[in-house]
Design a protein around this motif. Sequence first.
Motif, PDB file in Angstrom:
ATOM      1  N   LEU A 189       0.834  -1.192   0.000  1.00  0.00           N
ATOM      2  CA  LEU A 189       0.000   0.000   0.000  1.00  0.00           C
ATOM      3  C   LEU A 189       0.876   1.253   0.000  1.00  0.00           C
ATOM      4  O   LEU A 189       1.186   1.836   1.038  1.00  0.00           O
ATOM      5  CB  LEU A 189      -0.945  -0.002   1.217  1.00  0.00           C
ATOM      6  N   THR A 190       1.288   1.637  -1.210  1.00  0.00           N
ATOM      7  CA  THR A 190       2.111   2.821  -1.405  1.00  0.00           C
ATOM      8  C   THR A 190       1.472   3.701  -2.468  1.00  0.00           C
ATOM      9  O   THR A 190       0.632   3.251  -3.254  1.00  0.00           O
ATOM     10  CB  THR A 190       3.536   2.435  -1.839  1.00  0.00           C
ATOM     11  N   GLN A 191       1.906   4.955  -2.496  1.00  0.00           N
ATOM     12  CA  GLN A 191       1.340   5.907  -3.450  1.00  0.00           C
ATOM     13  C   GLN A 191       1.532   5.429  -4.884  1.00  0.00           C
ATOM     14  O   GLN A 191       0.618   5.495  -5.711  1.00  0.00           O
ATOM     15  CB  GLN A 191       2.008   7.272  -3.268  1.00  0.00           C
ATOM     16  N   GLU A 192       2.756   4.926  -5.194  1.00  0.00           N
ATOM     17  CA  GLU A 192       3.043   4.555  -6.577  1.00  0.00           C
ATOM     18  C   GLU A 192       2.286   3.315  -7.040  1.00  0.00           C
ATOM     19  O   GLU A 192       2.174   3.065  -8.240  1.00  0.00           O
ATOM     20  CB  GLU A 192       4.545   4.356  -6.783  1.00  0.00           C
ATOM     21  N   LYS A 193       1.744   2.549  -6.094  1.00  0.00           N
ATOM     22  CA  LYS A 193       0.929   1.394  -6.470  1.00  0.00           C
ATOM     23  C   LYS A 193      -0.501   1.789  -6.835  1.00  0.00           C
ATOM     24  O   LYS A 193      -1.292   0.946  -7.252  1.00  0.00           O
ATOM     25  CB  LYS A 193       0.919   0.363  -5.345  1.00  0.00           C
ATOM     26  N   GLY A 194      -0.833   3.075  -6.656  1.00  0.00           N
ATOM     27  CA  GLY A 194      -2.135   3.569  -7.093  1.00  0.00           C
ATOM     28  C   GLY A 194      -3.292   3.255  -6.175  1.00  0.00           C
ATOM     29  O   GLY A 194      -4.457   3.360  -6.586  1.00  0.00           O
ATOM     30  N   ILE A 195      -3.007   2.915  -4.916  1.00  0.00           N
ATOM     31  CA  ILE A 195      -4.076   2.498  -4.011  1.00  0.00           C
ATOM     32  C   ILE A 195      -5.049   3.632  -3.717  1.00  0.00           C
ATOM     33  O   ILE A 195      -6.255   3.408  -3.565  1.00  0.00           O
ATOM     34  CB  ILE A 195      -3.482   1.914  -2.703  1.00  0.00           C
ATOM     35  N   VAL A 196      -4.571   4.877  -3.652  1.00  0.00           N
ATOM     36  CA  VAL A 196      -5.470   6.007  -3.386  1.00  0.00           C
ATOM     37  C   VAL A 196      -6.393   6.241  -4.582  1.00  0.00           C
ATOM     38  O   VAL A 196      -7.607   6.453  -4.420  1.00  0.00           O
ATOM     39  CB  VAL A 196      -4.665   7.282  -3.059  1.00  0.00           C
ATOM     40  N   THR A 197      -5.842   6.190  -5.776  1.00  0.00           N
ATOM     41  CA  THR A 197      -6.665   6.324  -6.985  1.00  0.00           C
ATOM     42  C   THR A 197      -7.737   5.245  -7.023  1.00  0.00           C
ATOM     43  O   THR A 197      -8.901   5.517  -7.362  1.00  0.00           O
ATOM     44  CB  THR A 197      -5.782   6.240  -8.247  1.00  0.00           C
ATOM     45  N   LEU A 198      -7.375   4.029  -6.657  1.00  0.00           N
ATOM     46  CA  LEU A 198      -8.337   2.930  -6.646  1.00  0.00           C
ATOM     47  C   LEU A 198      -9.445   3.183  -5.627  1.00  0.00           C
ATOM     48  O   LEU A 198     -10.629   2.974  -5.918  1.00  0.00           O
ATOM     49  CB  LEU A 198      -7.620   1.608  -6.340  1.00  0.00           C
ATOM     50  N   ALA A 199      -9.069   3.613  -4.435  1.00  0.00           N
ATOM     51  CA  ALA A 199     -10.072   3.874  -3.399  1.00  0.00           C
ATOM     52  C   ALA A 199     -11.021   4.988  -3.836  1.00  0.00           C
ATOM     53  O   ALA A 199     -12.244   4.910  -3.608  1.00  0.00           O
ATOM     54  CB  ALA A 199      -9.383   4.238  -2.085  1.00  0.00           C
ATOM     55  N   GLN A 200     -10.487   6.018  -4.480  1.00  0.00           N
ATOM     56  CA  GLN A 200     -11.326   7.105  -4.996  1.00  0.00           C
ATOM     57  C   GLN A 200     -12.274   6.591  -6.078  1.00  0.00           C
ATOM     58  O   GLN A 200     -13.465   6.937  -6.097  1.00  0.00           O
ATOM     59  CB  GLN A 200     -10.450   8.220  -5.548  1.00  0.00           C
ATOM     60  N   ALA A 201     -11.734   5.773  -6.980  1.00  0.00           N
ATOM     61  CA  ALA A 201     -12.562   5.227  -8.059  1.00  0.00           C
ATOM     62  C   ALA A 201     -13.687   4.366  -7.495  1.00  0.00           C
ATOM     63  O   ALA A 201     -14.845   4.458  -7.931  1.00  0.00           O
ATOM     64  CB  ALA A 201     -11.695   4.413  -9.015  1.00  0.00           C
ATOM     65  N   HIS A 202     -13.366   3.555  -6.509  1.00  0.00           N
ATOM     66  CA  HIS A 202     -14.379   2.676  -5.917  1.00  0.00           C
ATOM     67  C   HIS A 202     -15.467   3.483  -5.208  1.00  0.00           C
ATOM     68  O   HIS A 202     -16.651   3.107  -5.237  1.00  0.00           O
ATOM     69  CB  HIS A 202     -13.721   1.703  -4.943  1.00  0.00           C
ATOM     70  N   SER A 203     -15.102   4.596  -4.590  1.00  0.00           N
ATOM     71  CA  SER A 203     -16.080   5.426  -3.879  1.00  0.00           C
ATOM     72  C   SER A 203     -17.087   6.046  -4.843  1.00  0.00           C
ATOM     73  O   SER A 203     -18.179   6.459  -4.433  1.00  0.00           O
ATOM     74  CB  SER A 203     -15.361   6.528  -3.088  1.00  0.00           C
ATOM     75  N   GLN A 204     -16.750   6.124  -6.122  1.00  0.00           N
ATOM     76  CA  GLN A 204     -17.633   6.689  -7.147  1.00  0.00           C
ATOM     77  C   GLN A 204     -18.480   5.627  -7.835  1.00  0.00           C
ATOM     78  O   GLN A 204     -19.337   5.941  -8.675  1.00  0.00           O
ATOM     79  CB  GLN A 204     -16.787   7.419  -8.207  1.00  0.00           C
ATOM     80  N   LEU A 205     -18.242   4.364  -7.488  1.00  0.00           N
ATOM     81  CA  LEU A 205     -18.913   3.249  -8.157  1.00  0.00           C
ATOM     82  C   LEU A 205     -20.388   3.182  -7.753  1.00  0.00           C
ATOM     83  O   LEU A 205     -20.730   3.346  -6.576  1.00  0.00           O
ATOM     84  CB  LEU A 205     -18.206   1.941  -7.778  1.00  0.00           C
ATOM     85  N   LYS A 206     -21.276   2.940  -8.717  1.00  0.00           N
ATOM     86  CA  LYS A 206     -22.693   2.764  -8.417  1.00  0.00           C
ATOM     87  C   LYS A 206     -22.944   1.312  -8.016  1.00  0.00           C
ATOM     88  O   LYS A 206     -22.354   0.394  -8.569  1.00  0.00           O
ATOM     89  CB  LYS A 206     -23.532   3.121  -9.644  1.00  0.00           C
ATOM     90  N   GLY A 207     -23.848   1.119  -7.070  1.00  0.00           N
ATOM     91  CA  GLY A 207     -24.117  -0.234  -6.606  1.00  0.00           C
ATOM     92  C   GLY A 207     -23.344  -0.544  -5.342  1.00  0.00           C
ATOM     93  O   GLY A 207     -22.798   0.349  -4.678  1.00  0.00           O
ATOM     94  N   ASN A 208     -23.273  -1.818  -5.012  1.00  0.00           N
ATOM     95  CA  ASN A 208     -22.657  -2.198  -3.736  1.00  0.00           C
ATOM     96  C   ASN A 208     -21.536  -3.226  -3.902  1.00  0.00           C
ATOM     97  O   ASN A 208     -21.341  -4.082  -3.036  1.00  0.00           O
ATOM     98  CB  ASN A 208     -23.723  -2.749  -2.787  1.00  0.00           C
ATOM     99  N   THR A 209     -20.817  -3.173  -5.023  1.00  0.00           N
ATOM    100  CA  THR A 209     -19.700  -4.099  -5.226  1.00  0.00           C
ATOM    101  C   THR A 209     -18.551  -3.723  -4.280  1.00  0.00           C
ATOM    102  O   THR A 209     -18.061  -2.593  -4.301  1.00  0.00           O
ATOM    103  CB  THR A 209     -19.199  -4.064  -6.676  1.00  0.00           C
TER     104      THR A 209
END
Length: 401
Positions: free
Chosen positions: A238-258
Amino acid sequence: MKVLFVNKFFFPHGGAETVFFQERDMVQEAGYQVIDFSMKHEKNIPSDYADFFVDNVDYHGKHSIFDNIKVAVNFVHNQYACDQFEKLIKAEQPDIVHFHNIYHQITPSVIKIARKLGCKTVLTAHDYKSVCPNYSMLAAGENIDLDWITGSNINLFKYQWQDGSWPRSVLLSLEALYHRTMKSYEALDAFIAPCEFMKSMILRQIPSANVDVIVNGIDASTTDIGNDGGYFLFCGRLTQEKGIVTLAQAHSQLKGNTLLKVLGTGPMFDHIKQHFDNVELLGFQTGDALTEIIKNAKAVIVPSEWNENCSMSVLEAMSYGKPVIGANIGGIPEQVLDGETGYLFTAGDADDLTAKMQSLADDETLVAAMGQKARARLLNKYSLKLHKEELIKLYQSLLAN
């Protein structure tokens, strides 16, 4: 044939060690003699050659690499490692020396010793250390263009390479300058690049290099297609360069409950925990627990914001028939066929990643179809059998010449 394998860690430590031990086992299974050279460590697996190993040096431990001049010098050129290495070669007389992760504790200085003593020399480029002072090709979180450090050696010192520390950055630059001046990597008979992107980086800095692309492999006989458990999965540090923050942001915008499940630990763990309460943090997992989590994911996300090589996370996902949504950076586009075995998205773009995740969240049939194609691609291109054949073929060609 005798093959001497060199890696600074002689226990499971990361992706480089996974490949290192895979190849070591392959060569033994092919009927050749294997010789080891590494660093002493309490976690090491047994080796008949442990008496030759170098002393344990932890550059990330309590002491600073700047505590004394001797430690800093050994970081660049470890004479003790060179002496031990020369003793081992003279005692065992290997035909081929295969280097893996040798930086800092062993140092690239040992390459010229193997060449001097008549061995054929190969190095697998698990990272970008042979072409850039910083193995990740990142400076202050940004990807480095190799043009910045090409030409005048002064260019090596212009950028803040490591941990926001100028002293560390200067030492890494001095290390790179030393091995550039000594032409340590030019003493290699061959590089192994696990992807075409890595090959292109090596040739930009070392145009005379002989570079073979041999992709990483997975033993697919131990895996099969899993189920769609209804969650996306991230596996890694879990580091910045692995893109984990971008992923968490993307998931927070996801519709539904996946759901989004995250396997791993690292410096961004607390940040994700504090700011994204809809992410399930599973920490470090091993064995059957790890297998079940991967096997039952809907898809695996590899959102890296640095130039990944031949990602083992991608290959593991494919081995279980999982679509992969990967950043369009480094070697990932060579692994993931966009629209067939998964999706590619613009690295660092949370909106683009959300769109790709939404496509799979809304269509179980598409998930299954992509997963089957991913598994088939793994069997055709990334099998350990093919990796072994290509590796032995390279060894034999070097000895024939």
